[in-house]
Scaffold this active site. Structure first.
Site, PDB file in Angstrom:
ATOM      1  N   HIS A  62       0.972  -1.318  -0.063  1.00  0.00           N
ATOM      2  CA  HIS A  62      -0.073   0.012   0.161  1.00  0.00           C
ATOM      3  C   HIS A  62       0.800   1.282   0.042  1.00  0.00           C
ATOM      4  O   HIS A  62       2.189   0.968   0.103  1.00  0.00           O
ATOM      5  CB  HIS A  62      -0.987   0.122   1.169  1.00  0.00           C
ATOM      6  CG  HIS A  62      -0.318  -0.006   2.551  1.00  0.00           C
ATOM      7  ND1 HIS A  62       0.697  -1.009   2.868  1.00  0.00           N
ATOM      8  CD2 HIS A  62      -0.418   0.884   3.489  1.00  0.00           C
ATOM      9  CE1 HIS A  62       0.863  -0.692   4.280  1.00  0.00           C
ATOM     10  NE2 HIS A  62       0.475   0.515   4.615  1.00  0.00           N
ATOM     11  N   ASP A  66       6.008   4.411   4.937  1.00  0.00           N
ATOM     12  CA  ASP A  66       7.043   3.494   5.299  1.00  0.00           C
ATOM     13  C   ASP A  66       7.098   2.282   4.643  1.00  0.00           C
ATOM     14  O   ASP A  66       7.929   1.407   4.856  1.00  0.00           O
ATOM     15  CB  ASP A  66       6.592   3.297   6.889  1.00  0.00           C
ATOM     16  CG  ASP A  66       5.277   2.853   7.270  1.00  0.00           C
ATOM     17  OD1 ASP A  66       4.301   3.284   6.443  1.00  0.00           O
ATOM     18  OD2 ASP A  66       4.912   2.035   8.142  1.00  0.00           O
ATOM     19  N   ASP A 215       0.300  -4.698   7.847  1.00  0.00           N
ATOM     20  CA  ASP A 215      -0.666  -3.618   7.822  1.00  0.00           C
ATOM     21  C   ASP A 215      -2.301  -4.017   7.900  1.00  0.00           C
ATOM     22  O   ASP A 215      -2.714  -3.710   6.716  1.00  0.00           O
ATOM     23  CB  ASP A 215       0.002  -2.486   7.084  1.00  0.00           C
ATOM     24  CG  ASP A 215       1.039  -1.919   7.429  1.00  0.00           C
ATOM     25  OD1 ASP A 215       1.892  -2.293   7.948  1.00  0.00           O
ATOM     26  OD2 ASP A 215       0.848  -0.468   7.342  1.00  0.00           O
ATOM     27  N   HIS A 273       6.377  -5.596  11.599  1.00  0.00           N
ATOM     28  CA  HIS A 273       5.586  -4.445  11.735  1.00  0.00           C
ATOM     29  C   HIS A 273       5.526  -4.017  13.097  1.00  0.00           C
ATOM     30  O   HIS A 273       4.275  -3.600  13.527  1.00  0.00           O
ATOM     31  CB  HIS A 273       4.245  -4.313  10.665  1.00  0.00           C
ATOM     32  CG  HIS A 273       3.919  -2.900  10.417  1.00  0.00           C
ATOM     33  ND1 HIS A 273       3.029  -2.145  11.400  1.00  0.00           N
ATOM     34  CD2 HIS A 273       4.110  -2.185   9.286  1.00  0.00           C
ATOM     35  CE1 HIS A 273       3.038  -0.736  10.523  1.00  0.00           C
ATOM     36  NE2 HIS A 273       3.768  -1.039   9.664  1.00  0.00           N
TER      37      HIS A 273
END
Length: 315
Positions: A62, A66, A215, A273
């Site tokens: 996406h 980051d 994410d 993450h």
């Protein structure tokens, strides 16, 4: 054929002294697939001993910075190094526009051929990239309403092991006939008997599967990608104490990541993450291990080597 999975960056949102921004490499037969490309990924590739000249495809989950701000620089470096091999870019909606807005990164102005796969908002599932021996599947994830996708690298199933003694006993002459049987074609022996591959081949041999699910909240897309994966890299941004924050920001807790892994039969879980608020990852790992005893925090630059010979033939 062994495959190495190398986390290059495991940080969430901002880098820390110990963790870098999102990127993960899969190395197979000397070639590299790169998943996400946060700022500084070029340095991490060098530290991991991986050459950007060996990258065949890049996948971006996406367009949060980051996960993608390192991509223009990496493409620009490939161009400066006068790369001639083609590269495939699998991007979310808006990815092409982002690259065209950066001097030196527009795919149609680079020195090497670029095959662009830009997902659309309707993407539910599908093959994002494939080669002779493997495929990479993409599925939508749930990340606070923004478009995000995860990926699954999976080797194609290979035929079972050939039994030459059995073939000889059935009257098959050595030579080309052996090769045809191994490739899945029946042969006729000198006495007119037809021998089928199933008579001389063992059970099909599944390849390894790696899921990159980051994410996201726990969701159907992530579970489908992770199903029976040999290695699952899953978003584990927060510990239980910040579960509300995880829901608010579209992330998962370490316990939720482990629950996904357990429920879908993933063989190994790497937590990734990871929020910068955790200088000590022990709470995250402990919470995940209450669900999946072997869960571990992904270690940057470590080569997690997967060998299909370790798999049961009928798995």
């Amino acid at each position: 054929m062994k495959t190495d999975v190398i986390p290059l960056g495991t940080a969430s949102a901002v880098p820390t002294d110990e963790r870098h921004l999102s990127a993960l490499a899969i190395k197979r037969k000397g070639r590299v697939l790169l998943f996400d490309c946060g700022e500084g990924t070029q340095y991490r590739l060098r530290e991991a001993g991986l050459s950007w000249a060996r990258i065949d495809a890049l996948f971006v989950t996406h367009l949060h910075g980051d996960h993608c701000y390192g991509l223009p620089g990496l493409l620009s470096t490939m161009d400066l190094q006068q790369r001639t091999d083609p590269v495939t870019l699998v991007l979310p909606p808006g990815g092409l526009a982002m690259l065209r807005a950066v001097p030196g990164a527009a795919p149609d102005r680079l020195s090497f051929p670029v095959e662009l796969v830009e997902a659309d908002a309707a993407l539910g599932e599908g093959v994002a990239y494939e080669a002779n021996e493997f495929v990479v599947e993409a599925r939508r994830l749930e990340h606070r309403g923004d478009f995000a996708m995860g990926f699954r690298f999976e080797e194609r199933t290979r035929p079972g092991r050939f039994d030459p003694a059995r073939a000889r006993a059935l009257g098959v002459p050595e030579g080309p006939a052996f090769g045809r049987l191994q490739n899945g074609s029946p042969v006729t022996t000198p006495d007119g008997t037809t021998v089928h591959p199933t008579q001389v081949l063992g059970p099909p041999r599944p390849g390894i599967a790696v899921a990159y699910v980051t994410d996201t909240r726990p969701c159907d897309g992530g579970r489908a990608l992770a199903a029976e994966a040999d290695l699952l890299y899953h978003d584990a941004t927060f510990a239980d104490e910040h579960a509300a924050r995880a829901r608010e920001t579209g992330h998962s807790t370490a316990r939720e990541a482990a629950t996904v892994a357990r429920d879908v039969g993933a063989q190994r879980l790497l937590l990734g993450h990871l929020s910068a608020r955790y200088s000590d990852l022990t709470p995250l790992v402990q919470e995940a291990r209450q669900v999946v005893p072997g869960a571990e925090a992904a270690e940057e630059l470590r080569h997690y080597t997967l060998d299909p010979r370790d798999k049961a033939p009928d798995r």
